[in-house]
Write a protein that holds these residues in place. Sequence first.
Motif, PDB file in Angstrom:
ATOM      1  N   ARG A   1       0.820  -1.215   0.000  1.00 11.36           N
ATOM      2  CA  ARG A   1       0.000   0.000   0.000  1.00 11.36           C
ATOM      3  C   ARG A   1       0.848   1.257   0.000  1.00 11.36           C
ATOM      4  O   ARG A   1       0.403   2.318  -0.427  1.00 11.36           O
ATOM      5  CB  ARG A   1      -0.934   0.034   1.215  1.00 11.36           C
ATOM      6  CG  ARG A   1      -1.722  -1.226   1.435  1.00 11.36           C
ATOM      7  CD  ARG A   1      -2.599  -1.597   0.282  1.00 11.36           C
ATOM      8  NE  ARG A   1      -3.746  -0.729   0.141  1.00 11.36           N
ATOM      9  CZ  ARG A   1      -4.764  -0.972  -0.681  1.00 11.36           C
ATOM     10  NH1 ARG A   1      -4.767  -2.048  -1.431  1.00 11.36           N
ATOM     11  NH2 ARG A   1      -5.770  -0.148  -0.759  1.00 11.36           N
ATOM     12  N   GLY A   2       2.070   1.173   0.499  1.00 11.54           N
ATOM     13  CA  GLY A   2       2.941   2.351   0.497  1.00 11.54           C
ATOM     14  C   GLY A   2       3.204   2.820  -0.919  1.00 11.54           C
ATOM     15  O   GLY A   2       3.301   4.021  -1.185  1.00 11.54           O
ATOM     16  N   LEU A   3       3.295   1.869  -1.861  1.00 15.49           N
ATOM     17  CA  LEU A   3       3.528   2.250  -3.254  1.00 15.49           C
ATOM     18  C   LEU A   3       2.288   2.962  -3.799  1.00 15.49           C
ATOM     19  O   LEU A   3       2.390   3.923  -4.558  1.00 15.49           O
ATOM     20  CB  LEU A   3       3.858   1.027  -4.110  1.00 15.49           C
ATOM     21  CG  LEU A   3       5.125   0.247  -3.723  1.00 15.49           C
ATOM     22  CD1 LEU A   3       5.426  -0.835  -4.748  1.00 15.49           C
ATOM     23  CD2 LEU A   3       6.326   1.163  -3.600  1.00 15.49           C
ATOM     24  N   VAL A   4       1.120   2.471  -3.404  1.00 16.85           N
ATOM     25  CA  VAL A   4      -0.121   3.140  -3.831  1.00 16.85           C
ATOM     26  C   VAL A   4      -0.150   4.549  -3.232  1.00 16.85           C
ATOM     27  O   VAL A   4      -0.516   5.519  -3.900  1.00 16.85           O
ATOM     28  CB  VAL A   4      -1.362   2.327  -3.391  1.00 16.85           C
ATOM     29  CG1 VAL A   4      -2.629   3.009  -3.862  1.00 16.85           C
ATOM     30  CG2 VAL A   4      -1.296   0.908  -3.916  1.00 16.85           C
ATOM     31  N   GLY A   5       0.273   4.646  -1.974  1.00 24.10           N
ATOM     32  CA  GLY A   5       0.336   5.954  -1.310  1.00 24.10           C
ATOM     33  C   GLY A   5       1.266   6.893  -2.060  1.00 24.10           C
ATOM     34  O   GLY A   5       0.965   8.088  -2.217  1.00 24.10           O
ATOM     35  N   ASP A   6       2.393   6.364  -2.572  1.00 25.08           N
ATOM     36  CA  ASP A   6       3.323   7.190  -3.353  1.00 25.08           C
ATOM     37  C   ASP A   6       2.605   7.807  -4.553  1.00 25.08           C
ATOM     38  O   ASP A   6       2.825   8.962  -4.911  1.00 25.08           O
ATOM     39  CB  ASP A   6       4.474   6.335  -3.914  1.00 25.08           C
ATOM     40  CG  ASP A   6       5.470   5.961  -2.827  1.00 25.08           C
ATOM     41  OD1 ASP A   6       5.358   6.503  -1.711  1.00 25.08           O
ATOM     42  OD2 ASP A   6       6.353   5.119  -3.108  1.00 25.08           O
ATOM     43  N   ILE A   7       1.747   6.996  -5.181  1.00 22.01           N
ATOM     44  CA  ILE A   7       1.040   7.483  -6.373  1.00 22.01           C
ATOM     45  C   ILE A   7       0.085   8.615  -5.979  1.00 22.01           C
ATOM     46  O   ILE A   7       0.000   9.639  -6.663  1.00 22.01           O
ATOM     47  CB  ILE A   7       0.263   6.331  -7.046  1.00 22.01           C
ATOM     48  CG1 ILE A   7       1.272   5.327  -7.581  1.00 22.01           C
ATOM     49  CG2 ILE A   7      -0.654   6.841  -8.147  1.00 22.01           C
ATOM     50  CD1 ILE A   7       0.665   4.120  -8.219  1.00 22.01           C
ATOM     51  N   LEU A   8      -0.589   8.437  -4.857  1.00 21.42           N
ATOM     52  CA  LEU A   8      -1.518   9.490  -4.419  1.00 21.42           C
ATOM     53  C   LEU A   8      -0.764  10.781  -4.124  1.00 21.42           C
ATOM     54  O   LEU A   8      -1.219  11.880  -4.466  1.00 21.42           O
ATOM     55  CB  LEU A   8      -2.302   9.041  -3.188  1.00 21.42           C
ATOM     56  CG  LEU A   8      -3.237   7.850  -3.394  1.00 21.42           C
ATOM     57  CD1 LEU A   8      -4.024   7.565  -2.123  1.00 21.42           C
ATOM     58  CD2 LEU A   8      -4.212   8.100  -4.545  1.00 21.42           C
TER      59      LEU A   8
END
Length: 499
Positions: free
Chosen positions: A479-486
């Motif tokens: 999820r941290g990678l998804v957070g990076d995208i946000l």
Amino acid sequence: MLNLLNRLPPGATRGVERLLKSIPPVRSYIEKQYDSMMADLVEELHPYGRDHKVYARLPKEGVAREEILREMEEFLAAEQDRWAKGYASGAVYSGDPAHIDFLNRVYALNSQSNPLHADLWPSAIKFESEMVAMTARMLGADQTADEIVGTVSSGGTESILLAIKTYRDRARAERGVKRPQMIVPTTAHVAFEKAAHYFGVKLVRIPVGPDYRADVEATRKAINKRTIAIVGSAPTFPHGVIDPIYELSELARERGIGFHTDACLGGFVLPWAEKLGYPVPPFDFRLPGVTSMSADTHKYGYAAKGTSVVLYRGKELRRYQYYTATDWPGGLYFSPTLAGSRPGGLSAAGWAALVSMGEEGYMEATARILAAGRFIRAGIQRIPELTVLGDPLWVIAFGSRTLNIYNVMEQMSRRGWSLNGLDRPPAVHLAVTLRHTQPGVAQRFLEDLQDAVDYVKAHPDESTGMAPVYGMASSMPLRGLVGDILIRYVDMIYSVPEG
Ligand SMILES: Cc1ncc(COP(=O)(O)O)c(C=O)c1O
């Protein structure tokens, strides 16, 4: 690998992420993936960068007012059709041109007002105190011996932040709780997570059942000495279902804990739905365990954007929300909510919306919305590839066992629709507003949805726009990678395009 990662708790995946990102080729691969995802979205976020003057610094000479107004009218003309014709989920809840004109006039009359200066604008004080009183009565204040009080805030998120801060401070003062925790269903609005983050409260997430309603037993088990509040929604943002508020609030009452009903979405619909004979379980101050509520005037209260009401059972509790300073060189200071100065014009518009709608206006609007909701829900249920989640009245979530629902959402976007993408499980929702009660709109939604489903069936591998981002978010254990995208997305919002 992905399956294995999916089984890890979020804390454990963070270590894996850090490890992966520390390997340069992996890092550069990830960066490239981000860049290609973002490329599609830049145009969407900054469409005026191409053919309008970009102000990255103050113009030397002020631009003529007429010119500014002309440009704004151009933006309005380009943007208005989509929401006005009912292509948006939620977003604009009334949208009736005469109502908008009225609120604009009210705002214009009050645009300089600031409730912080009660001496200059007693009218703002009248508007806010009456907004609170009217909302409280609508939500059961008349049917309890306790006094129901509250304040006006800037929106649902602020109302929720304030309620959680209030419970934290009360628990600290009255029970000596130093490491507070609150119990929140996974489907509650993310504003509770934000509140936990801002105010140092541990968030204990409670699962929902197959009906998408909070699990009462899991809540009971999660209560401990540090619990400051339990939360339920009426209805939830993702699936539009009403949590078992009676059962949850009784648990809270038995243990002397606060209970917050988040009626940001339903506060101005459910009281009227109940009177119209729809099945509405009790959710408001008529339940003795409910100690606070949020209800958004800027949603189904049909006010202008920027107001909500947060309510409490008793003045004692509300006091924990206030901030006062008695030894500041700037003088004696108090503020009831997060902001200092506030837009009195918006409070005036909130008051004017409530008073101009009246009980009959809300009843009539609710009847129209619920009829459209019923029609749309039945239409979705007739599409074999789609499944409606839970038992909603007017916020209708649907997923698919056979199709990628995010590709369906993207195809709906291509047809002009702005729907909300949901996660866990992958789904999409439409929050029905008065815009969808206009002749032909609900029918057009169902026809476009059938078209979108047919298209995705014929092109199962085509994934564009936001679909890959949602797809990645829902399948990505890291999820941290998804957070990076946000974070990159937010950065993009505040980046001024090259002029
Ligand atoms: C149930 C619920 N609570 C809270 C909020 C947050 O409201 P706002 O966006 O006004 O901050 C929303 C927004 O949709 C909501 O649906």
